[in-house]
Structures are given as structure tokens and as C-alpha cells.
Write an enzyme that holds these catalytic residues in place. Sequence first.
Site, PDB file in Angstrom:
ATOM      1  N   HIS A 194      66.696 -75.333   2.234  1.00  0.00           N
ATOM      2  CA  HIS A 194      65.709 -75.835   1.088  1.00  0.00           C
ATOM      3  C   HIS A 194      65.423 -74.721   0.171  1.00  0.00           C
ATOM      4  O   HIS A 194      65.082 -75.203  -1.003  1.00  0.00           O
ATOM      5  CB  HIS A 194      64.335 -76.411   1.787  1.00  0.00           C
ATOM      6  CG  HIS A 194      63.884 -75.422   3.049  1.00  0.00           C
ATOM      7  ND1 HIS A 194      63.767 -75.540   4.228  1.00  0.00           N
ATOM      8  CD2 HIS A 194      63.052 -74.331   2.473  1.00  0.00           C
ATOM      9  CE1 HIS A 194      62.735 -74.686   4.655  1.00  0.00           C
ATOM     10  NE2 HIS A 194      62.587 -73.720   3.805  1.00  0.00           N
ATOM     11  N   GLU A 440      51.042 -92.033  13.182  1.00  0.00           N
ATOM     12  CA  GLU A 440      51.035 -90.508  13.257  1.00  0.00           C
ATOM     13  C   GLU A 440      50.840 -90.389  14.784  1.00  0.00           C
ATOM     14  O   GLU A 440      50.769 -89.195  15.399  1.00  0.00           O
ATOM     15  CB  GLU A 440      50.158 -89.908  12.352  1.00  0.00           C
ATOM     16  CG  GLU A 440      48.663 -90.350  12.812  1.00  0.00           C
ATOM     17  CD  GLU A 440      47.756 -89.730  11.570  1.00  0.00           C
ATOM     18  OE1 GLU A 440      48.032 -88.504  11.188  1.00  0.00           O
ATOM     19  OE2 GLU A 440      46.541 -90.154  11.510  1.00  0.00           O
ATOM     20  N   ASP A 464      51.324 -85.092  12.291  1.00  0.00           N
ATOM     21  CA  ASP A 464      50.961 -85.375  13.737  1.00  0.00           C
ATOM     22  C   ASP A 464      51.742 -86.155  14.538  1.00  0.00           C
ATOM     23  O   ASP A 464      51.977 -85.723  15.761  1.00  0.00           O
ATOM     24  CB  ASP A 464      49.696 -86.251  13.621  1.00  0.00           C
ATOM     25  CG  ASP A 464      48.465 -85.345  13.116  1.00  0.00           C
ATOM     26  OD1 ASP A 464      48.145 -84.386  13.939  1.00  0.00           O
ATOM     27  OD2 ASP A 464      47.750 -85.821  12.214  1.00  0.00           O
ATOM     28  N   CYS A 511      54.514 -89.314   4.605  1.00  0.00           N
ATOM     29  CA  CYS A 511      53.597 -88.706   3.858  1.00  0.00           C
ATOM     30  C   CYS A 511      53.568 -87.314   4.391  1.00  0.00           C
ATOM     31  O   CYS A 511      52.796 -86.643   4.081  1.00  0.00           O
ATOM     32  CB  CYS A 511      52.451 -89.172   3.557  1.00  0.00           C
ATOM     33  SG  CYS A 511      51.234 -89.208   5.116  1.00  0.00           S
TER      34      CYS A 511
HETATM   35  C1  PEP Z   1      50.210 -86.340   8.925  1.00  0.00           C
HETATM   36  O1  PEP Z   1      49.639 -86.185  10.096  1.00  0.00           O
HETATM   37  O2  PEP Z   1      51.752 -86.269   8.770  1.00  0.00           O
HETATM   38  C2  PEP Z   1      49.417 -86.379   7.850  1.00  0.00           C
HETATM   39  C3  PEP Z   1      49.933 -86.340   6.646  1.00  0.00           C
HETATM   40  O3  PEP Z   1      48.054 -86.059   7.951  1.00  0.00           O
HETATM   41  P1  PEP Z   1      47.426 -84.687   8.112  1.00  0.00           P
HETATM   42  O4  PEP Z   1      48.385 -83.544   7.913  1.00  0.00           O
HETATM   43  O5  PEP Z   1      46.329 -84.740   6.914  1.00  0.00           O
HETATM   44  O6  PEP Z   1      47.143 -84.779   9.785  1.00  0.00           O
HETATM   45 MG    MG Z   2      47.742 -86.689  10.369  1.00  0.00          MG
END
Ligand code: PEP
Ligand code: MG
Length: 586
Positions: A194, A440, A464, A511
Site C-alpha cells: 500500500h 460487524e 469490529d 466501511c
Molecule cells: C467497523 O467496525 O468496521 C466500523 C467502521 O466501525 P468503528 O470502527 O466505528 O467501530
Molecule cells: Mg464498529
Amino acid sequence: MQRLTGIGVSPGIVCGRAVILIQRAQVLRYQTTAPARLDRELGRLETSRVRAREQLLEIRARVARRRGPDVASLFDAQLLMLDDPMLVPRAAQIVREQRVNAEWAVQQVFDEFSADFDEVADPYLRERKGDVADLVGRLMMNLRQRVTTPRELLSEVDEASVLIADELTPSLAAQVDWTRVRGFATDAGSRTYHTAILARSLELPAVVGLHNASALIRPGQLVVIDGAANEVIIDPDEEVLARVARSAVDHQPAAEAESERHRPAVTADGVRIHLEANIEFPDDLAAARYAGAEGIGLYRSEFLLAGETGAVGEDEQYEIYRAMLQGMAPGAVTVRTFDVDEDQLAHRSPLAGGWMADEQRGSRQGLRGLRLSLTRPELFQVQLRALLRAARHGTLRIMFPFVSGVEELREARRMVGEASAELERRGERVPRVPVGVMIEIPAAAYTADLLAREVDFFTIGTNDLIQYCLAVDRADERVSRLYEPLHPAILRMILMVRRAATRRRIPVSLCGEMASDPAILTLLVGLRLTDFSMTPGAIAVAKQVLGEVRTEDLQALARRILRLPTAAEIEHELMAALGGLTLTRE
Ligand code: PEP
Ligand code: MG
């Protein structure tokens, strides 16, 4: 003059003053030469100490009320340490002597303390290291209250710099203001795919695999990065400087044209990929728009609870959501309902700490996210009503975090119905708002086919998902090397969720941080995901890399990779394929 040899991953030769970025401690170290800056750093240190004292006194009083004075007295040790000359005054001395920023001085004090404690045989005293760590974390959090990201810290630097990092992960790289960086070098040499892609996309000279450059080079030192010669030169002589000056190629990163930033992401064979942004503060919307995000794929609304008062009133929240929806129109805004645990809700202030909040959020289990919202209907209803009222002003999607199955989802949907009914009683018109869930928790991934029947969309939260699937706390350094996005189990889970969504014809996006890594992104496209949400800073590079790959190649790559048994073999295959696919522009 000193020469360090590494692996050049992006050609070109540049010279600049060093800024050191230590990823391990997430600390940026730079020199503050102007006397006024030095005073400001000392002032920030003092403010952070004063705030820490207030916070500790408040926590002690609260614990005393709930658990009694004995437990509360545990905080006396930290209050005493806060006045220890070896802590804040020592950090101030480092700021003055080394002319560095406050964060770095605090980190250095902690390193000194840790070394001393490790030599102590007495287990009681050794345990006190935890108190120091806690206190240092608090000081850091207070220092970051106003300046939160490497982007903001870099904007403090006087002139264009070269960045020397121990490691440059995609999520960190996405936060760096590359317009102020002429080139970069890293200690880490493996896992550089990367970094290499990033450097070439930004057209910045880069050398990796230098082992200890971030320790050897002092902030503010003059450094030459020569990508073609695999070299970093510290304190270059006249001859080297003349060579830099003669270098025909101007490696100042060209500010990307507006039209370029806003062009849609399309693969080389014409497949449209949707890139949205993850944001934490409403103000980040501007950065998301600037980066060319097509919408907000994840707004971490719990940051509204941060700060002194916490924006928790219905009207207050409504105004914030409305402004975001209008600001992003015609793009959609996906608001994730509060994702906090009980402690964070009670203390609020730790949420303001940016990086620290992430770690804390990651390490909790149990009563968190949607589950907590369901036990606090008064808080949840306020948020839902504010959201539903704001929905008229743009394209809103409501997303529930930390869902483990259909029951919780149904309960949450019932609450949305209740909020809607209440608004209608008040005479408000409530539009239909798509409701989705974050996938998640492994249980949600395994029941994705069932969940898909009852939601409008999925968003895969791999941050997560990885930690719960692999049983690795993402904040615990001892096991963090096992936190492996390319583990076969993770790829299979993602595929399973994507398939469940495709069968029910609901949109699915991803995400988690892994989408910010351009190499992993291509693999995800190979798994036939087409929607992603990422840190705004990662969008430009993602577009560039996507424009160079063909989906049929990526799908073939994904098929090969899904047969491989280990993360290491998968990584190797991915790197080999990317060498042929994307690194062909030399
Ligand atoms: C995730 O768990 O991938 C996420 C985007 O949420 P956070 O990092 O806010 O827990
Ligand atoms: Mg999360």
C-alpha cells in the site's frame, strides 16, 4: 552526512526538513523553531495538565459516590503522579531543549518511565506503570482535544517537509496532508504494497525498509530522499544538494484539479465503483466533499456526545443532521446511531479523544451500540426523532451498529416506528427512511441471509468484524499482529454477506479501514463489492488505483485467493498480482 539504504518504491529525489511520525504511539514529532510556537507548546502542556487534574478529581468524586472512598482512593496515586517533576515538568524540559511539540515530549517521558519501571523487581511498583500509562493517555487525549489528526499537526509545520515514519498504514496515510510533504521514508519494509501504491499515486519519492530511520533522524534535520537510488541521506553535503536542485523532475505534488477529484471511480473495464466517506464530526463534511466522496457512508454520530455538554437535545441534533443532509445533497448521508458502551456514555469526555476513543471503543464487548440504545429508549427516541425530522432535507439512511441478530433489529425498527408515530402526533410529515445494519459481529454475518429480508441495506464493518471473528482485541498490542484483514475467515465472511445481500437485492457497502488500503480494495472489488466508505483522504488514491485494474482480473485473483489457506499466502498472491496490475507506470 549519513546515508541509509532501503528499498526505493517510488522514484525521484527531494530534500526537506524531517517530520517524524511514530505510528506505534500515533505521535507526530516535529520541530517548533519559532519562539512563539515553543511558548504555545508549553502552554498546551500546562492546559492539558490542568484539565487532567480536573478530570481526575471529577472521576474520583463520582467513583466515591458510587463505590465508596476506598475504591476512589485508587485515583489518588494518579493525582500525585500528575505533580511529579518527572512527568509534566520533564516534558516541558524536553520541549524547551529539543524544541519539539508537546505530544512528542509526553511520549518520550512515558518511554523513560517505562524503561525505569521495567527494571524494578517489586511487582507492586511495576503495576504502577499502568497508572502512568493511564495518566499519559489522559494528557495525550487533552492535547489532542483541539488538534486531532496528522493533517492538522502537519499544517503546523513551517515548510514543506519529508515524512519519516516507522510505518505508514493506509488509515494513517489517509490523514496526512500530502500537499505539505515532498517525499517519505519508512522503517518498515515488508507489507509495503500500500505504501508503494500510495507513493506512486501521489508521485512522491519514497524509500522503505530503513529499519531505524525514525529513531536516527531528528525532527527538523535536513534529509534527502532518493527513490531511484534506494537512499535516504541525512545532512546532505553541497554536492548532493546540487544534485537535488538539478533533478529535472519537479516532485511537488500537483494539487489535483477539481474535475479530477470529482470524477467518478471507474475500473479500467468500465465498472462503476461508489466511494463514500467515513466521518466523525459534522465539520468533516467539507473534507469529504473536497475529496470527491459521493456521500457519507458512515457518520459516527456518537461523537456528538463528546465534549463538555454533549449535543443530545432533539432540536440540537436535528439541526446538525439537517445541515449535514443539505451539505451533502444530492449524495446520501448514512447516520449510524450512537455506538458507545456504558462507560463512554457515562464519561462522555473520552469520546473526544480521537485515536484513543477508537481503541477504547474497539476493546469493549457486550452492552454497546444498538444494544445499549435499546436499554436507553429515552436517548434513542430523541436521536431517532431528530433523524426522522431531518430526513426531509436530503437523502438520509439510518444504520444500527453492533447488531447481532434479527431480534435486536426488529426491536430497533419498532422504536423507529414509535419515533415516527410520535412525530405524526405532533403533526409532522415523516418520509420513509431506509434502515440498515452494520455487519460487524460474526453472528450478524452468519445470519446475513435472515437479516437481509428485514433491512434496506448492509454495511460491513470490518474493524469490529475482524476483532470478533479472530478473537483479537484491536487495541491490545500483544495480539495485534494477529489482527489480520486478509485472514481466510474474514474474506469468506465478507463474501457470505455480499452474497446474502445480492440474493435479496439490497445494497451492501464496506466501511472498515481495510477499504482504505488500495491493494485490499482491489481484492474486495474482486469479491464483487462495488460500494465502499473510507476516510476522505483515501478516496483519491482509491480512484486512481481502481482506474488501472480490470474487474475480470480481480475476480480471477479473488478466486485464486479464496483457495489459499493462510493470510501470508494471500498477501503474497495479492502483492504478486498487483505488481503486474497496478505498478506498471514507471
Ligand atoms: C467497523 O467496525 O468496521 C466500523 C467502521 O466501525 P468503528 O470502527 O466505528 O467501530
Ligand atoms: Mg464498529
